[in-house]
Design a protein around this motif. Structure first.
Motif, short mmCIF file in Angstrom:
data_model
loop_
_atom_site.label_atom_id
_atom_site.label_comp_id
_atom_site.label_asym_id
_atom_site.label_seq_id
_atom_site.Cartn_x
_atom_site.Cartn_y
_atom_site.Cartn_z
N UNK A 1 0.84 -1.20 0.00
CA UNK A 1 0.00 0.00 0.00
C UNK A 1 0.87 1.25 0.00
N UNK A 2 0.53 2.22 -0.86
CA UNK A 2 1.29 3.48 -0.82
C UNK A 2 0.92 4.31 0.40
N UNK A 3 1.81 5.21 0.72
CA UNK A 3 1.55 6.11 1.85
C UNK A 3 0.43 7.07 1.50
N UNK A 4 -0.29 7.54 2.52
CA UNK A 4 -1.35 8.53 2.33
C UNK A 4 -0.71 9.90 2.40
N UNK A 5 -1.12 10.79 1.50
CA UNK A 5 -0.58 12.15 1.51
C UNK A 5 -1.31 12.99 2.54
N UNK A 6 -0.57 13.83 3.24
CA UNK A 6 -1.15 14.81 4.15
C UNK A 6 -1.68 15.97 3.34
N UNK A 7 -2.87 16.44 3.65
CA UNK A 7 -3.43 17.61 3.00
C UNK A 7 -2.66 18.83 3.50
N UNK A 8 -1.95 19.51 2.61
CA UNK A 8 -1.05 20.59 3.01
C UNK A 8 -1.80 21.81 3.55
N UNK A 9 -2.98 22.09 3.02
CA UNK A 9 -3.74 23.23 3.53
C UNK A 9 -4.21 22.97 4.95
N UNK A 10 -4.58 21.73 5.26
CA UNK A 10 -4.99 21.37 6.62
C UNK A 10 -3.79 21.42 7.57
N UNK A 11 -2.62 20.99 7.09
CA UNK A 11 -1.42 20.98 7.92
C UNK A 11 -1.02 22.39 8.33
N UNK A 12 -1.31 23.38 7.47
CA UNK A 12 -0.98 24.77 7.79
C UNK A 12 -2.01 25.40 8.71
N UNK A 13 -3.23 24.88 8.72
CA UNK A 13 -4.30 25.47 9.52
C UNK A 13 -4.44 24.88 10.92
N UNK A 14 -4.05 23.64 11.09
CA UNK A 14 -4.25 22.95 12.37
C UNK A 14 -2.94 22.49 12.97
N UNK A 15 -2.87 22.53 14.31
CA UNK A 15 -1.74 21.94 15.02
C UNK A 15 -2.31 20.98 16.06
N UNK A 16 -1.53 19.99 16.41
CA UNK A 16 -1.99 18.98 17.36
C UNK A 16 -1.50 19.32 18.75
N UNK A 24 -6.98 25.40 16.35
CA UNK A 24 -7.23 26.16 15.15
C UNK A 24 -7.39 27.64 15.48
N UNK A 25 -7.32 28.48 14.45
CA UNK A 25 -7.57 29.91 14.61
C UNK A 25 -9.05 30.17 14.44
N UNK A 58 -10.81 16.21 10.13
CA UNK A 58 -9.47 16.78 10.20
C UNK A 58 -8.43 15.68 10.35
N UNK A 59 -8.76 14.67 11.13
CA UNK A 59 -7.84 13.54 11.34
C UNK A 59 -7.59 12.80 10.03
#
Length: 66
Positions: A1-16, A24-25, A58-59
């Motif tokens: 199975x290939x790796x799943x890509x992280x959505x870059x716009x979500x990565x910039x908007x949310x922190x864990x 979030x802001x 988001x997850x």
């Protein structure tokens, strides 16, 4: 199975957070600020947590964050 890509716009908007929740802001602090009260603008500047109903979505956008 290939790796799943992280959505870059979500990565910039949310922190864990340490407990695994998403931070979030708040919206409405970009323009048309003259009609908004100082208290409202001050509260909009603070970060908040993503609601539990949206956390699953988001997850899914950020599979390797937590």
């Amino acid at each position: 199975m290939p790796k799943i890509k992280t959505n870059r716009s979500a990565a910039k908007r949310f922190t864990v957070t340490g407990s695994g929740k998403f931070k979030r802001r708040k919206k409405n602090l970009r323009h048309i600020l003259t009609k908004k009260a100082s208290k409202r603008k001050r509260q909009l500047g603070k970060a908040t947590l993503v609601d539990s109903t949206n956390e699953k979505a988001v997850r899914r956008l950020m599979p390797y964050c937590c």
